[in-house]
Design a protein around this motif. Structure first.
Motif, PDB file in Angstrom:
ATOM      1  N   ASP A  24      -3.880  -3.967  -2.272  1.00 21.17           N
ATOM      2  CA  ASP A  24      -4.187  -2.943  -1.951  1.00 21.17           C
ATOM      3  C   ASP A  24      -5.173  -1.739  -2.552  1.00 21.17           C
ATOM      4  O   ASP A  24      -6.821  -1.673  -3.086  1.00 21.17           O
ATOM      5  CB  ASP A  24      -2.959  -1.326  -2.155  1.00 21.17           C
ATOM      6  CG  ASP A  24      -1.882  -1.793  -0.853  1.00 21.17           C
ATOM      7  OD1 ASP A  24      -2.344  -2.299  -0.183  1.00 21.17           O
ATOM      8  OD2 ASP A  24      -1.330  -1.033  -1.626  1.00 21.17           O
ATOM      9  N   ARG A  27      -9.112  -3.806  -2.049  1.00 23.45           N
ATOM     10  CA  ARG A  27      -9.849  -2.774  -0.443  1.00 23.45           C
ATOM     11  C   ARG A  27     -10.361  -1.552  -0.759  1.00 23.45           C
ATOM     12  O   ARG A  27     -10.709  -1.247  -0.401  1.00 23.45           O
ATOM     13  CB  ARG A  27      -8.249  -2.214   0.403  1.00 23.45           C
ATOM     14  CG  ARG A  27      -7.573  -3.648   1.497  1.00 23.45           C
ATOM     15  CD  ARG A  27      -6.490  -4.163   1.932  1.00 23.45           C
ATOM     16  NE  ARG A  27      -6.157  -4.567   2.933  1.00 23.45           N
ATOM     17  CZ  ARG A  27      -5.146  -5.542   3.034  1.00 23.45           C
ATOM     18  NH1 ARG A  27      -4.201  -4.038   3.643  1.00 23.45           N
ATOM     19  NH2 ARG A  27      -5.040  -6.498   3.443  1.00 23.45           N
ATOM     20  N   ALA A  28      -9.027  -1.138  -1.756  1.00 19.88           N
ATOM     21  CA  ALA A  28      -9.750   0.609  -2.297  1.00 19.88           C
ATOM     22  C   ALA A  28     -11.133   0.448  -3.223  1.00 19.88           C
ATOM     23  O   ALA A  28     -12.202   0.913  -2.474  1.00 19.88           O
ATOM     24  CB  ALA A  28      -8.830   1.390  -3.449  1.00 19.88           C
ATOM     25  N   ILE A  31     -13.803  -0.475  -0.135  1.00 13.94           N
ATOM     26  CA  ILE A  31     -14.173   0.881   0.633  1.00 13.94           C
ATOM     27  C   ILE A  31     -15.183   1.511  -0.683  1.00 13.94           C
ATOM     28  O   ILE A  31     -16.554   2.062  -0.086  1.00 13.94           O
ATOM     29  CB  ILE A  31     -12.889   1.763   0.217  1.00 13.94           C
ATOM     30  CG1 ILE A  31     -11.732   1.702   1.679  1.00 13.94           C
ATOM     31  CG2 ILE A  31     -13.612   3.146   1.394  1.00 13.94           C
ATOM     32  CD1 ILE A  31     -12.429   1.899   3.049  1.00 13.94           C
ATOM     33  N   HIS A  55      -5.189   6.516  -0.912  1.00  9.58           N
ATOM     34  CA  HIS A  55      -5.667   6.298   0.469  1.00  9.58           C
ATOM     35  C   HIS A  55      -6.349   7.541   1.031  1.00  9.58           C
ATOM     36  O   HIS A  55      -6.986   7.732   1.917  1.00  9.58           O
ATOM     37  CB  HIS A  55      -4.206   6.409   1.479  1.00  9.58           C
ATOM     38  CG  HIS A  55      -3.495   5.441   1.055  1.00  9.58           C
ATOM     39  ND1 HIS A  55      -3.993   4.292   1.119  1.00  9.58           N
ATOM     40  CD2 HIS A  55      -2.130   5.829   0.783  1.00  9.58           C
ATOM     41  CE1 HIS A  55      -2.987   3.374   0.725  1.00  9.58           C
ATOM     42  NE2 HIS A  55      -1.795   4.392   0.449  1.00  9.58           N
ATOM     43  N   ASN A  82     -13.290   2.195   7.408  1.00  3.98           N
ATOM     44  CA  ASN A  82     -12.190   0.725   7.511  1.00  3.98           C
ATOM     45  C   ASN A  82     -12.536   0.353   7.916  1.00  3.98           C
ATOM     46  O   ASN A  82     -11.810  -1.359   7.913  1.00  3.98           O
ATOM     47  CB  ASN A  82     -10.630   2.000   8.135  1.00  3.98           C
ATOM     48  CG  ASN A  82      -9.874   3.011   7.091  1.00  3.98           C
ATOM     49  OD1 ASN A  82      -9.880   2.783   5.983  1.00  3.98           O
ATOM     50  ND2 ASN A  82      -9.382   4.183   7.692  1.00  3.98           N
ATOM     51  N   ALA A  85     -14.332  -2.194   6.211  1.00  3.05           N
ATOM     52  CA  ALA A  85     -13.589  -3.278   5.126  1.00  3.05           C
ATOM     53  C   ALA A  85     -12.174  -3.864   5.455  1.00  3.05           C
ATOM     54  O   ALA A  85     -12.165  -4.623   5.195  1.00  3.05           O
ATOM     55  CB  ALA A  85     -12.204  -1.884   4.531  1.00  3.05           C
ATOM     56  N   VAL A  89      -7.108   1.367   5.201  1.00  2.00           N
ATOM     57  CA  VAL A  89      -7.638   1.950   3.549  1.00  2.00           C
ATOM     58  C   VAL A  89      -7.807   3.457   3.652  1.00  2.00           C
ATOM     59  O   VAL A  89      -6.171   3.463   2.371  1.00  2.00           O
ATOM     60  CB  VAL A  89      -8.963   1.281   3.251  1.00  2.00           C
ATOM     61  CG1 VAL A  89      -8.689   1.294   1.445  1.00  2.00           C
ATOM     62  CG2 VAL A  89      -8.265  -0.610   2.756  1.00  2.00           C
TER      63      VAL A  89
END
Length: 96
Positions: A24, A27-28, A31, A55, A82, A85, A89
């Protein structure tokens, strides 16, 4: 000592990222990294800072008219980020 088959870099990284909290966070960060690509250099020039928390992508903009204009495009930007990515996310963007 037992020999094993060689592993690709992707397999090794996926194994390390199996921990969901690490995935997570990665992924952040992705972004945030993709923001300039999605909005382009003109808007990115006015971006001071960006980060993801709970989020929600928080973007600090140094231009009030641009910040107001971006408010109208929030949902489209969320979809594009999103999509780029490869996962859902973020759920929203807050402009500061």
């Amino acid at each position: 000592m037992k020999r094993t088959d060689p592993k690709t870099i992707k397999e090794i990284i996926d194994r390390v990222l199996d921990d969901e909290s690490i995935r997570d966070e990665a992924r952040a960060q992705r972004i945030c990294y993709l923001w300039p690509e999605i909005v382009g250099p003109g808007i990115n020039r006015h971006t001071i800072r960006r980060y993801v928390a709970d989020h929600i992508l928080h973007v600090h903009i140094d231009s009030a008219p641009l910040k107001n204009e971006l408010q109208f495009h929030r949902s489209r930007l969320v979809e594009q980020l999103n999509s780029a990515a490869g996962a859902d996310v973020i759920t929203d963007i807050t402009f500061h």
